[in-house]
Design a protein around this motif. Sequence first.
Motif, PDB file in Angstrom:
ATOM      1  N   GLN A  97     -21.478 -10.365 -11.412  1.00 42.86           N
ATOM      2  CA  GLN A  97     -20.775  -9.303 -10.690  1.00 42.86           C
ATOM      3  C   GLN A  97     -21.502  -8.936  -9.399  1.00 42.86           C
ATOM      4  N   ALA A  98     -22.840  -8.850  -9.464  1.00 48.07           N
ATOM      5  CA  ALA A  98     -23.618  -8.518  -8.266  1.00 48.07           C
ATOM      6  C   ALA A  98     -23.454  -9.591  -7.191  1.00 48.07           C
ATOM      7  N   THR A  99     -23.484 -10.875  -7.628  1.00 48.04           N
ATOM      8  CA  THR A  99     -23.302 -11.965  -6.664  1.00 48.04           C
ATOM      9  C   THR A  99     -21.918 -11.907  -6.030  1.00 48.04           C
ATOM     10  N   ASP A 100     -20.900 -11.678  -6.880  1.00 47.85           N
ATOM     11  CA  ASP A 100     -19.529 -11.577  -6.351  1.00 47.85           C
ATOM     12  C   ASP A 100     -19.389 -10.406  -5.381  1.00 47.85           C
ATOM     13  N   GLU A 101     -20.066  -9.289  -5.685  1.00 49.21           N
ATOM     14  CA  GLU A 101     -19.991  -8.129  -4.802  1.00 49.21           C
ATOM     15  C   GLU A 101     -20.550  -8.452  -3.422  1.00 49.21           C
ATOM     16  N   ARG A 102     -21.689  -9.156  -3.393  1.00 45.92           N
ATOM     17  CA  ARG A 102     -22.273  -9.516  -2.093  1.00 45.92           C
ATOM     18  C   ARG A 102     -21.346 -10.445  -1.308  1.00 45.92           C
ATOM     19  N   LEU A 103     -20.831 -11.436  -1.981  1.00 49.79           N
ATOM     20  CA  LEU A 103     -19.939 -12.382  -1.297  1.00 49.79           C
ATOM     21  C   LEU A 103     -18.647 -11.708  -0.860  1.00 49.79           C
ATOM     22  N   GLN A 104     -18.098 -10.864  -1.727  1.00 50.76           N
ATOM     23  CA  GLN A 104     -16.852 -10.185  -1.386  1.00 50.76           C
ATOM     24  C   GLN A 104     -17.049  -9.213  -0.221  1.00 50.76           C
ATOM     25  N   GLN A 146      -8.633  -7.440  -6.826  1.00 53.57           N
ATOM     26  CA  GLN A 146      -8.290  -7.762  -8.215  1.00 53.57           C
ATOM     27  C   GLN A 146      -9.446  -8.463  -8.922  1.00 53.57           C
ATOM     28  N   THR A 147     -10.131  -9.344  -8.207  1.00 54.11           N
ATOM     29  CA  THR A 147     -11.294 -10.020  -8.798  1.00 54.11           C
ATOM     30  C   THR A 147     -12.387  -9.021  -9.140  1.00 54.11           C
ATOM     31  N   ARG A 148     -12.585  -8.040  -8.269  1.00 56.20           N
ATOM     32  CA  ARG A 148     -13.594  -7.025  -8.537  1.00 56.20           C
ATOM     33  C   ARG A 148     -13.239  -6.235  -9.800  1.00 56.20           C
ATOM     34  N   VAL A 149     -11.973  -5.875  -9.918  1.00 56.23           N
ATOM     35  CA  VAL A 149     -11.533  -5.128 -11.107  1.00 56.23           C
ATOM     36  C   VAL A 149     -11.716  -5.965 -12.369  1.00 56.23           C
ATOM     37  N   ALA A 150     -11.350  -7.255 -12.269  1.00 57.20           N
ATOM     38  CA  ALA A 150     -11.508  -8.129 -13.442  1.00 57.20           C
ATOM     39  C   ALA A 150     -12.970  -8.258 -13.842  1.00 57.20           C
ATOM     40  N   ASN A 151     -13.875  -8.352 -12.856  1.00 58.61           N
ATOM     41  CA  ASN A 151     -15.303  -8.443 -13.168  1.00 58.61           C
ATOM     42  C   ASN A 151     -15.795  -7.164 -13.841  1.00 58.61           C
ATOM     43  N   GLU A 152     -15.338  -6.033 -13.341  1.00 55.93           N
ATOM     44  CA  GLU A 152     -15.748  -4.771 -13.963  1.00 55.93           C
ATOM     45  C   GLU A 152     -15.222  -4.663 -15.388  1.00 55.93           C
ATOM     46  N   ARG A 153     -13.973  -5.126 -15.609  1.00 53.87           N
ATOM     47  CA  ARG A 153     -13.410  -5.086 -16.964  1.00 53.87           C
ATOM     48  C   ARG A 153     -14.200  -5.981 -17.910  1.00 53.87           C
ATOM     49  N   ALA A 154     -14.563  -7.173 -17.438  1.00 58.09           N
ATOM     50  CA  ALA A 154     -15.322  -8.094 -18.288  1.00 58.09           C
ATOM     51  C   ALA A 154     -16.685  -7.516 -18.645  1.00 58.09           C
ATOM     52  N   VAL A 155     -17.348  -6.851 -17.689  1.00 61.23           N
ATOM     53  CA  VAL A 155     -18.653  -6.250 -17.968  1.00 61.23           C
ATOM     54  C   VAL A 155     -18.515  -5.127 -18.982  1.00 61.23           C
ATOM     55  N   LEU A 156     -17.447  -4.304 -18.809  1.00 57.82           N
ATOM     56  CA  LEU A 156     -17.233  -3.220 -19.766  1.00 57.82           C
ATOM     57  C   LEU A 156     -16.983  -3.764 -21.166  1.00 57.82           C
ATOM     58  N   GLU A 157     -16.179  -4.806 -21.265  1.00 56.19           N
ATOM     59  CA  GLU A 157     -15.905  -5.397 -22.587  1.00 56.19           C
ATOM     60  C   GLU A 157     -17.177  -5.967 -23.194  1.00 56.19           C
ATOM     61  N   ALA A 158     -17.996  -6.637 -22.359  1.00 61.29           N
ATOM     62  CA  ALA A 158     -19.243  -7.206 -22.869  1.00 61.29           C
ATOM     63  C   ALA A 158     -20.206  -6.111 -23.309  1.00 61.29           C
ATOM     64  N   GLU A 159     -20.294  -5.014 -22.552  1.00 59.54           N
ATOM     65  CA  GLU A 159     -21.171  -3.916 -22.963  1.00 59.54           C
ATOM     66  C   GLU A 159     -20.704  -3.291 -24.265  1.00 59.54           C
ATOM     67  N   THR A 160     -19.380  -3.171 -24.436  1.00 57.37           N
ATOM     68  CA  THR A 160     -18.849  -2.614 -25.685  1.00 57.37           C
ATOM     69  C   THR A 160     -19.187  -3.514 -26.878  1.00 57.37           C
ATOM     70  N   ALA A 161     -18.975  -4.797 -26.681  1.00 52.85           N
ATOM     71  CA  ALA A 161     -19.299  -5.747 -27.750  1.00 52.85           C
ATOM     72  C   ALA A 161     -20.783  -5.746 -28.060  1.00 52.85           C
ATOM     73  N   ALA A 162     -21.632  -5.591 -27.009  1.00 52.98           N
ATOM     74  CA  ALA A 162     -23.069  -5.567 -27.253  1.00 52.98           C
ATOM     75  C   ALA A 162     -23.474  -4.337 -28.043  1.00 52.98           C
ATOM     76  N   ARG A 163     -22.852  -3.168 -27.725  1.00 53.99           N
ATOM     77  CA  ARG A 163     -23.180  -1.976 -28.491  1.00 53.99           C
ATOM     78  C   ARG A 163     -22.752  -2.116 -29.960  1.00 53.99           C
TER      79      ARG A 163
END
Length: 416
Positions: free
Chosen positions: A196-203, A135-152
């Motif tokens: 997200q990359a740090t969380d992926e390594r730890l997870q 679930q944490t991985r999914v939440a991190n991916e969602r946050a990155v997608l939202e941030a990329e959308t806002a950046a565009r």
Amino acid sequence: MDRVVESRALSMRTKIAIGGAVLLALALLFYFFAPSAGSQTIGADRVKISQVTRGAFEDFIPLRARVTPLVTVYLDAIEGGRVEQVLVEDGASVVKGQPLAILSNAELQLSVLARQTEVTQQLNSMRSQELALAQTRVANERAVLEAETAARKAQRQYSREAALAERGFVAAKTFADTRDEYDYQRRRVAVLRQGQATDERLQASQLAQLRASADSLESSLALARANLDALNLRAPVTGQLSGFSIELGQSLSPGERIGQIDSPGRNKLVAGVDEFYLGRVEPGQRAVIDWGGKRYQAKVAKIYPQVQNGQFQVDLQFIGAEPADIQRGQTLQARLTLGDPAPATLIPNGAFYNETGGNWVFVVTPDGSSAVKRQVRLGRRNAEMIEVLEGLDPGERVITSPYTGFADKDRLDLTE
């Protein structure tokens, strides 16, 4: 008239001379006819006299071999318990995996159930942790997608206002706010990707540890179930069951020996060999067994070098077919060949060897009146003959019976 009669008695000197001569004669007779300290008179019928011959020496030793199963697997109670059922009888033929008896152990059963419950709880807890990580991985991916959308969106807004700002259609403050918002969204995306990359390594590391722990718990649970299943005694191999004498209600301790299974129709021979041959017996040497009018071949499969009661043990394994009607514990006669036949000077084997060690023998004189001790050198021997290396010639005769009572003499006077 009376006359004096002269006495003719021997003089004292003459008497002394005659007495000395008699004593000297007796001493000479005793010297020639009395047995010396190094000799002894013995009847020829009390000893066995054998002739030295020339012939082929067959290098073999006779053995008394005991029939033993080729493969024996022992049955032990892995877990202790009370005997509830006995499913086979002693002496029965069994196959691998066949149930033999059923035991009960309430304490072990409760322990396994408690262990199973504990392991199940730990596995559920670890699966919950895995779910939380997912679930944490999914939440991190969602946050990155939202941030990329806002950046565009911020980029597009910045691009439009930049062109208008050059012409003066957008206020400077508004354009500055748009530029700051665009910079913020870009940096936000970078930070989220790094997190997200740090969380992926730890997870990934945490998931690997959880899965290793889960495998260990599964193995522990399987071992507990195996211990419980060990209460059902089964045959580990196919063969004939023996020594299986457990009774209903009997309590067995862990590791207690309850029987054995012997390989069916396959046997070996166990024989004791005199320690004299310890250095000459080697694996692979051939032996011959005569049984039931047929001859069977065997070879030395294993040597046990420990010497007990003057003997060491060897295992003989049949080459090809083996006698069909032999039983375990039966004794067979075997001849173990140590070398090829070779021409040699021979004397019959006898009990004298045990007293002399093969270093000397009594050799009978040509006229047969006496026997004289002679140093010899003897070599190989079998049950019938001994090889002569030095000291004797063919045609001579030697005493081969026991030397008890005269082994310390140098000469024997033989009487009829």
